[in-house]
Design a protein around this motif. Structure first.
Motif, PDB file in Angstrom:
ATOM      1  N   LEU A   9       7.711  16.684  -1.885  1.00 11.68           N
ATOM      2  CA  LEU A   9       8.482  16.659  -0.647  1.00 11.68           C
ATOM      3  C   LEU A   9       7.614  17.085   0.534  1.00 11.68           C
ATOM      4  O   LEU A   9       7.641  16.458   1.597  1.00 11.68           O
ATOM      5  CB  LEU A   9       9.699  17.572  -0.773  1.00 11.68           C
ATOM      6  N   ALA A  10       6.813  18.143   0.343  1.00 13.56           N
ATOM      7  CA  ALA A  10       5.957  18.623   1.428  1.00 13.56           C
ATOM      8  C   ALA A  10       4.885  17.611   1.790  1.00 13.56           C
ATOM      9  O   ALA A  10       4.526  17.469   2.966  1.00 13.56           O
ATOM     10  CB  ALA A  10       5.314  19.953   1.019  1.00 13.56           C
ATOM     11  N   LEU A  11       4.373  16.886   0.823  1.00 10.72           N
ATOM     12  CA  LEU A  11       3.316  15.897   1.080  1.00 10.72           C
ATOM     13  C   LEU A  11       3.859  14.606   1.687  1.00 10.72           C
ATOM     14  O   LEU A  11       3.078  13.767   2.148  1.00 10.72           O
ATOM     15  CB  LEU A  11       2.588  15.570  -0.226  1.00 10.72           C
ATOM     16  N   GLY A  12       5.141  14.417   1.658  1.00 10.38           N
ATOM     17  CA  GLY A  12       5.722  13.172   2.148  1.00 10.38           C
ATOM     18  C   GLY A  12       5.770  12.078   1.104  1.00 10.38           C
ATOM     19  O   GLY A  12       6.052  10.919   1.429  1.00 10.38           O
ATOM     20  N   THR A  13       5.498  12.437  -0.153  1.00  4.10           N
ATOM     21  CA  THR A  13       5.519  11.428  -1.222  1.00  4.10           C
ATOM     22  C   THR A  13       6.923  10.852  -1.407  1.00  4.10           C
ATOM     23  O   THR A  13       7.089   9.636  -1.566  1.00  4.10           O
ATOM     24  CB  THR A  13       5.028  12.056  -2.536  1.00  4.10           C
ATOM     25  N   ILE A  14       7.916  11.718  -1.395  1.00  6.79           N
ATOM     26  CA  ILE A  14       9.292  11.244  -1.569  1.00  6.79           C
ATOM     27  C   ILE A  14       9.657  10.288  -0.439  1.00  6.79           C
ATOM     28  O   ILE A  14      10.240   9.216  -0.670  1.00  6.79           O
ATOM     29  CB  ILE A  14      10.261  12.433  -1.621  1.00  6.79           C
ATOM     30  N   HIS A  15       9.316  10.671   0.768  1.00  5.59           N
ATOM     31  CA  HIS A  15       9.629   9.822   1.914  1.00  5.59           C
ATOM     32  C   HIS A  15       8.940   8.463   1.787  1.00  5.59           C
ATOM     33  O   HIS A  15       9.546   7.413   2.044  1.00  5.59           O
ATOM     34  CB  HIS A  15       9.185  10.523   3.199  1.00  5.59           C
ATOM     35  N   PHE A  16       7.676   8.478   1.372  1.00  6.19           N
ATOM     36  CA  PHE A  16       6.925   7.227   1.199  1.00  6.19           C
ATOM     37  C   PHE A  16       7.551   6.348   0.118  1.00  6.19           C
ATOM     38  O   PHE A  16       7.697   5.133   0.293  1.00  6.19           O
ATOM     39  CB  PHE A  16       5.476   7.550   0.839  1.00  6.19           C
ATOM     40  N   MET A  17       7.955   6.957  -0.993  1.00  3.21           N
ATOM     41  CA  MET A  17       8.525   6.176  -2.091  1.00  3.21           C
ATOM     42  C   MET A  17       9.882   5.602  -1.720  1.00  3.21           C
ATOM     43  O   MET A  17      10.233   4.490  -2.132  1.00  3.21           O
ATOM     44  CB  MET A  17       8.635   7.042  -3.345  1.00  3.21           C
ATOM     45  N   VAL A  18      10.651   6.330  -0.947  1.00  3.94           N
ATOM     46  CA  VAL A  18      11.959   5.827  -0.538  1.00  3.94           C
ATOM     47  C   VAL A  18      11.805   4.678   0.449  1.00  3.94           C
ATOM     48  O   VAL A  18      12.506   3.659   0.361  1.00  3.94           O
ATOM     49  CB  VAL A  18      12.795   6.972   0.077  1.00  3.94           C
ATOM     50  N   GLU A  19      10.856   4.822   1.378  1.00  2.81           N
ATOM     51  CA  GLU A  19      10.702   3.815   2.427  1.00  2.81           C
ATOM     52  C   GLU A  19       9.981   2.558   1.948  1.00  2.81           C
ATOM     53  O   GLU A  19      10.142   1.487   2.540  1.00  2.81           O
ATOM     54  CB  GLU A  19       9.936   4.417   3.607  1.00  2.81           C
ATOM     55  N   ASN A  20       9.163   2.683   0.902  1.00  2.00           N
ATOM     56  CA  ASN A  20       8.377   1.542   0.428  1.00  2.00           C
ATOM     57  C   ASN A  20       9.253   0.643  -0.443  1.00  2.00           C
ATOM     58  O   ASN A  20       9.245   0.709  -1.671  1.00  2.00           O
ATOM     59  CB  ASN A  20       7.159   2.034  -0.360  1.00  2.00           C
ATOM     60  N   LYS A  21      10.007  -0.198   0.204  1.00  2.00           N
ATOM     61  CA  LYS A  21      10.942  -1.069  -0.526  1.00  2.00           C
ATOM     62  C   LYS A  21      10.220  -2.160  -1.302  1.00  2.00           C
ATOM     63  O   LYS A  21      10.707  -2.631  -2.331  1.00  2.00           O
ATOM     64  CB  LYS A  21      11.938  -1.684   0.467  1.00  2.00           C
ATOM     65  N   GLU A  22       9.069  -2.603  -0.814  1.00  2.77           N
ATOM     66  CA  GLU A  22       8.336  -3.660  -1.519  1.00  2.77           C
ATOM     67  C   GLU A  22       7.841  -3.175  -2.877  1.00  2.77           C
ATOM     68  O   GLU A  22       7.901  -3.900  -3.872  1.00  2.77           O
ATOM     69  CB  GLU A  22       7.153  -4.117  -0.654  1.00  2.77           C
ATOM     70  N   ALA A  23       7.341  -1.941  -2.932  1.00  2.00           N
ATOM     71  CA  ALA A  23       6.854  -1.405  -4.209  1.00  2.00           C
ATOM     72  C   ALA A  23       7.982  -1.248  -5.214  1.00  2.00           C
ATOM     73  O   ALA A  23       7.767  -1.314  -6.418  1.00  2.00           O
ATOM     74  CB  ALA A  23       6.163  -0.063  -3.981  1.00  2.00           C
ATOM     75  N   THR A  63      -2.124  10.719  -2.756  1.00  4.20           N
ATOM     76  CA  THR A  63      -3.178   9.906  -2.127  1.00  4.20           C
ATOM     77  C   THR A  63      -3.338   8.567  -2.827  1.00  4.20           C
ATOM     78  O   THR A  63      -3.455   7.516  -2.185  1.00  4.20           O
ATOM     79  CB  THR A  63      -4.512  10.676  -2.146  1.00  4.20           C
ATOM     80  N   ASN A  64      -3.348   8.578  -4.153  1.00  6.66           N
ATOM     81  CA  ASN A  64      -3.562   7.340  -4.909  1.00  6.66           C
ATOM     82  C   ASN A  64      -2.334   6.450  -4.902  1.00  6.66           C
ATOM     83  O   ASN A  64      -2.450   5.225  -5.020  1.00  6.66           O
ATOM     84  CB  ASN A  64      -3.955   7.671  -6.349  1.00  6.66           C
ATOM     85  N   LEU A  65      -1.159   7.052  -4.775  1.00  8.27           N
ATOM     86  CA  LEU A  65       0.059   6.255  -4.794  1.00  8.27           C
ATOM     87  C   LEU A  65       0.143   5.325  -3.588  1.00  8.27           C
ATOM     88  O   LEU A  65       0.823   4.309  -3.632  1.00  8.27           O
ATOM     89  CB  LEU A  65       1.275   7.184  -4.833  1.00  8.27           C
ATOM     90  N   ARG A  66      -0.570   5.643  -2.551  1.00  9.66           N
ATOM     91  CA  ARG A  66      -0.549   4.813  -1.351  1.00  9.66           C
ATOM     92  C   ARG A  66      -1.527   3.643  -1.420  1.00  9.66           C
ATOM     93  O   ARG A  66      -1.601   2.850  -0.473  1.00  9.66           O
ATOM     94  CB  ARG A  66      -0.835   5.688  -0.125  1.00  9.66           C
ATOM     95  N   ILE A  67      -2.292   3.560  -2.500  1.00  9.49           N
ATOM     96  CA  ILE A  67      -3.172   2.409  -2.719  1.00  9.49           C
ATOM     97  C   ILE A  67      -2.335   1.259  -3.261  1.00  9.49           C
ATOM     98  O   ILE A  67      -1.634   1.397  -4.257  1.00  9.49           O
ATOM     99  CB  ILE A  67      -4.311   2.763  -3.701  1.00  9.49           C
ATOM    100  N   GLU A  68      -2.412   0.123  -2.636  1.00  7.90           N
ATOM    101  CA  GLU A  68      -1.585  -1.018  -3.033  1.00  7.90           C
ATOM    102  C   GLU A  68      -2.191  -1.724  -4.239  1.00  7.90           C
ATOM    103  O   GLU A  68      -2.902  -2.723  -4.109  1.00  7.90           O
ATOM    104  CB  GLU A  68      -1.423  -1.985  -1.857  1.00  7.90           C
TER     105      GLU A  68
END
Length: 869
Positions: A532-546, A502-507
């Protein structure tokens, strides 16, 4: 004017009397100031001063006179030959100059101030001197008046009148004028550089019997000593008896009315390192401590504030330590006088920066006293309990004994209550409480006391609050706790991964950096599953700006992938030679938008179309690792296999039939190549985490690895196609075989050993899995749903060495993938990376890797003579 009488001799009420001024008749009185008759001028000016003095708290009468332009007419008479007229004119002018706009009208012509200054320097009449000095004091309240007074060049006269005048009012007015000049940088240097300026004359006035003059002198001294950048003032004050005179006044009961002001001067003076040293060398600290014991209750906090301010400086702390003031701070903490708590706690906090003092204070009951005050809800937060928290944090930072006392049940409970009842406590207190936790991490005993499920849960709940800085600090506490292995499993058991996601998605770069460090320190196999179940891996892979903003974004992602190689292959399209497949490693035949967890795959309802290959060497139910796997748990701790069997509702290993074939493959290879745990130096078998740094610790690898790679390739091809390649391994044949397996097993999850007809993907998977377990450095690449290959890193021997048939050793740290394993065309061959044969297996260089949410694109290559693909 005399009152009139009528013919019968009866008196009538006067219609007008210019010497009995009212607001209605003030205009007439102002007009009379133009009279040439001295008597009329004298009576009129006297009446004006009386009229202006009738409203000491209200300025209505003076406003009336000002609006009638009375100042212009009064200025005409300030140097009148008649002394009485001169006195009343100066008095009336002083009254009108007390109005906000009065000085501006007088100063509109610089000649006016010079005329008044001339009277101060030439006249000896006490009333003229009093009113002239009062006018100058009022005129210099602004920058314009101060500048004009400096230009008038009468500073020497002012100093002379201040020192020698018998009238205390004149002295007071002159002091006030100097005080006004000190407020403006362009004027203050003229005052301090004047030859008439001297400290003894000003210091002598501090002990005047007239209270107003005494107050003015003390105010002027405070203004002067606060000029820390004026080296001349600071040097001359140190050379004088100023500090001693201040202490003499404090010790005199006769001057008790100005003790608060004197303490204010000392508080201002000890604002620099040099001044603090001077106070100590003058012996004033001991005198202040004595005064603190016998002072009135109202003066004690002011005296203590002086000592506390000295503790902000290095030399001040040394001086306070030498005089035992640090123990005075400790002794005052348990006192019932709450006015002393604030500075006492701050003094303790500052004195902890001096190690000998911190050690001496830790021998007292300081921690218990601090926690008692902290738990007292009747004590104000600002600034008493805040300073108590600061003192507690500083003590816990450098004194082990204090840290051990702070984590005792009662004391630690008062500290934890701040964030437990966070709605009742200020956010600043919550920050300081978390800072205490950070400081407690410096010691093993206090860290171990924080390794409880309840405390980890409290920290995770703090991360759910909206304050960014508090989140960052709490994340750092959790990261520090993760040095202990048990903390990782407590964190996972309390669902810490959900809060991190949840916090990792805060910019916020700082928060994301702290969270990535926490991921690196805390991730386990179960935690990787959760991410993986929470979608954290997917979010980190897709977030190229971060990835560009947060430096540890990629290392955090790699840490998760290290515990979940299945996800890395899906999101990165490859497994490097340092990525090892673990028990339960699974691969989808065809990827979708998201890479699912094994629990989601198992719950997929029939009919089953797309298979999922899983690696399971151990028979059900799961057993601890045996000799089949060279990677044994580190230090005998509970293995991830055992933890997976008891994980909270997550399916780590699916319920599939025993993959006896895969286990047979490995046992046969061990018979051929020997036990890698005994013969290979490629990896460190005492650690279950395989990294490049561990391989670099190894000394050598065998030159026989190349032959092992060929033998393994032949063996894999034999298991997937038969001894004479009698099985149909074309794409339709493979798909039909997989469909039959899914139907027979009634599941889309297929053990890799069950696959007996395999294409490029199935063969490459089996090669990688077996290579990891016999110590063969192998990398796996995948460019489409069915196209994959392996590359091995083996010593490339010269021809003459091959003819010698001797086994040699080579540095393991220099290994890089240098051969592509041919599992489909010329089965069992090794082709150098980049060769034409290797390109036929891998495809063109621009072929995209097969990734989640990235469908394969059509590759258009430029043909040349060296590339016919």
């Amino acid at each position: 004017m005399a009152t009139r009488t009528n013919q019968q001799g009866t008196k009538k009420n006067p219609d007008f009397n210019p010497y009995n001024i009212t607001p209605e008749s003030a205009h007439t009185a102002v007009l009379l100031l133009e009279s040439k008759e001295p008597e009329i001028l004298c009576h009129t000016l006297r009446a004006i001063t009386k009229f202006a003095a009738q409203d000491k708290t209200d300025t209505t009468n003076r406003e009336v006179l000002f609006n009638l332009d009375a100042i212009k007419y009064i200025l005409q008479h300030i140097d009148h030959p008649e002394l009485t007229i001169k006195r009343f004119a100066l008095k009336a002018l002083a009254q009108l100059c007390q109005l906000p706009r009065g000085p501006d009208q007088v100063l509109s012509d610089p000649v006016n101030l010079r005329r008044i200054a001339f009277l101060l320097s030439k006249m000896e009449d006490v009333f003229v001197l009093e009113f002239a000095s009062l006018v100058l004091a009022e005129l210099t309240t602004g920058a314009n008046g101060s500048a004009q007074l400096v230009d008038a060049n009468i500073l020497g006269v002012l100093f002379s009148r201040m020192k020698n005048s018998p009238d205390p009012d004149v002295q007071k007015n002159c002091l006030q004028t100097f005080s006004n000049l000190l407020a403006y940088p362009q004027c203050v240097s003229e005052v301090t550089k004047n030859p008439q300026f001297s400290w003894p004359s000003i210091l002598a006035l501090m002990q005047s019997k007239f209270l107003a003059l005494q107050h003015a002198a003390i105010t002027t001294v405070e203004q002067l000593v606060s000029r820390f950048d004026d080296l001349a003032v600071q040097k001359t004050f140190k050379a004088s008896t100023g500090v001693l005179d201040l202490c003499d006044i404090l010790e005199s009961y006769e001057f008790r009315d100005v003790h608060a002001q004197i303490l204010g001067v000392l508080h201002t003076y000890v604002g620099t390192e040099d001044n603090t040293t001077h106070v100590y060398q003058s012996g004033c600290i001991l005198r202040l401590l004595s005064y603190l014991e016998m002072a009135l209750p109202a003066m004690k906090p002011l005296c203590l504030a002086v000592l506390t301010k000295m503790s902000y400086f290095v030399e001040g702390r040394n001086a306070l330590f030498e005089t035992g003031t640090d123990l005075v701070f400790c002794r005052l903490l348990p006192t019932a006088n709450t006015d002393l708590l604030e500075d006492s706690a701050m003094g303790v906090a500052n004195m902890t920066k001096l190690m000998p003092s911190a050690v001496r204070m830790a021998d007292t009951n300081i921690i218990q006293a601090l926690c008692t005050i902290l738990s007292d809800d009747t004590t104000a937060w600002f600034n008493v309990r805040m300073n108590v928290l600061l003192a507690l944090a500083e003590l816990c930072r450098i004194i082990p004994k204090a840290a051990f006392s702070a984590v005792e049940h009662k004391t630690f409970s008062s500290l934890r209550d701040i964030n437990r009842n966070y709605k009742m406590n200020p956010i600043e207190a919550q920050h300081l409480a978390v800072q205490c936790y950070l400081n407690l991490l410096s010691y093993h005993v206090s860290t171990k006391a924080m390794l409880t499920g309840d405390f980890i849960k409290e920290l995770i709940s703090i991360l759910q609050r909206p304050h960014i800085n508090l989140k960052i600090m709490t994340t750092n506490v959790l990261t520090g706790l993760m040095a202990e292995e048990i903390a990782k499993y407590l964190f996972n058991d309390r669902r810490g991964e959900e809060t991190v996601d949840t916090n990792l998605r805060i910019e916020h770069v700082g928060l994301q950096t702290a969270l990535c460090n926490l991921i690196i320190a805390s991730v386990t196999d179960e935690g990787a599953d959760e991410y993986l179940a929470l979608g954290t891996i997917h979010f980190m892979v897709e977030n190229k700006e971060a990835r560009y903003k947060v430096k540890v974004w990629e290392p955090a992602l790699e840490a998760i992938f290290r515990h979940h190689p299945s996800a890395k292959l899906a999101y990165a399209g490859r497994l490097d030679i340092n990525d090892f497949t673990a028990e339960g490693f699974y691969v989808q035949k065809r990827l979708d938008d998201f890479f699912p967890t094994m629990a989601e795959i198992v719950q997929t309802p029939p009919p089953h179309r797309q298979p999922v290959f899983v690696i399971l060497f151990y028979p059900p139910p799961l057993q601890p690792p045996s000799g089949c796997d060279i990677r044994t748990p580190h230090n005998g701790s509970t293995s991830h296999y055992e933890l997976a069997a008891t994980s909270s509702g997550r399916i780590r290993f699916p319920p599939v039939p025993d993959d006896v074939n895969l286990r047979t493959y490995l046992m046969r290879l061990k018979l051929w190549f020997g036990d890698p745990a005994k013969s290979l130096h490629y990896i460190e078998i005492q650690d279950s985490v395989f990294e490049v740094r561990q391989r670099d610790k190894c000394a050598e690898v065998s030159s026989s690895l190349k032959e092992c790679a060929k033998v393994l390739a032949d063996y894999v091809c034999e298991q997937m196609s038969g001894l004479a390649q009698e099985r149909d391994c074309s794409m339709p044949g493979v798909n039909l075989h997989l469909a039959d397996l899914m139907m027979d097993l009634n599941s889309r999850v297929i053990g890799l050993g069950w696959v007996r007809v395999g294409g490029a993907l199935e063969r490459a998977l089996l090669y990688k899995v077996l290579a990891d377990r016999i110590g063969l450095p192998c990398a796996l690449y995948r460019v489409s749903s069915a196209h994959a290959w392996c590359e091995v890193a083996v010593p490339d021997l010269p021809t003459e060495e091959l003819e010698e048939h001797t086994v040699k050793q080579y540095p393991a740290g220099l290994l890089r993938p240098n051969y592509v394993v041919d599992l489909t065309l010329q089965q069992g061959k090794l082709h150098p990376v980049g060769s034409v044969e290797a390109r036929r297996i891998t495809g063109p260089k621009c072929a995209p890797l097969y990734l989640v949410r990235q469908p394969p694109r059509i590759c258009v290559c430029e043909h040349n003579e060296n590339n016919h693909l």
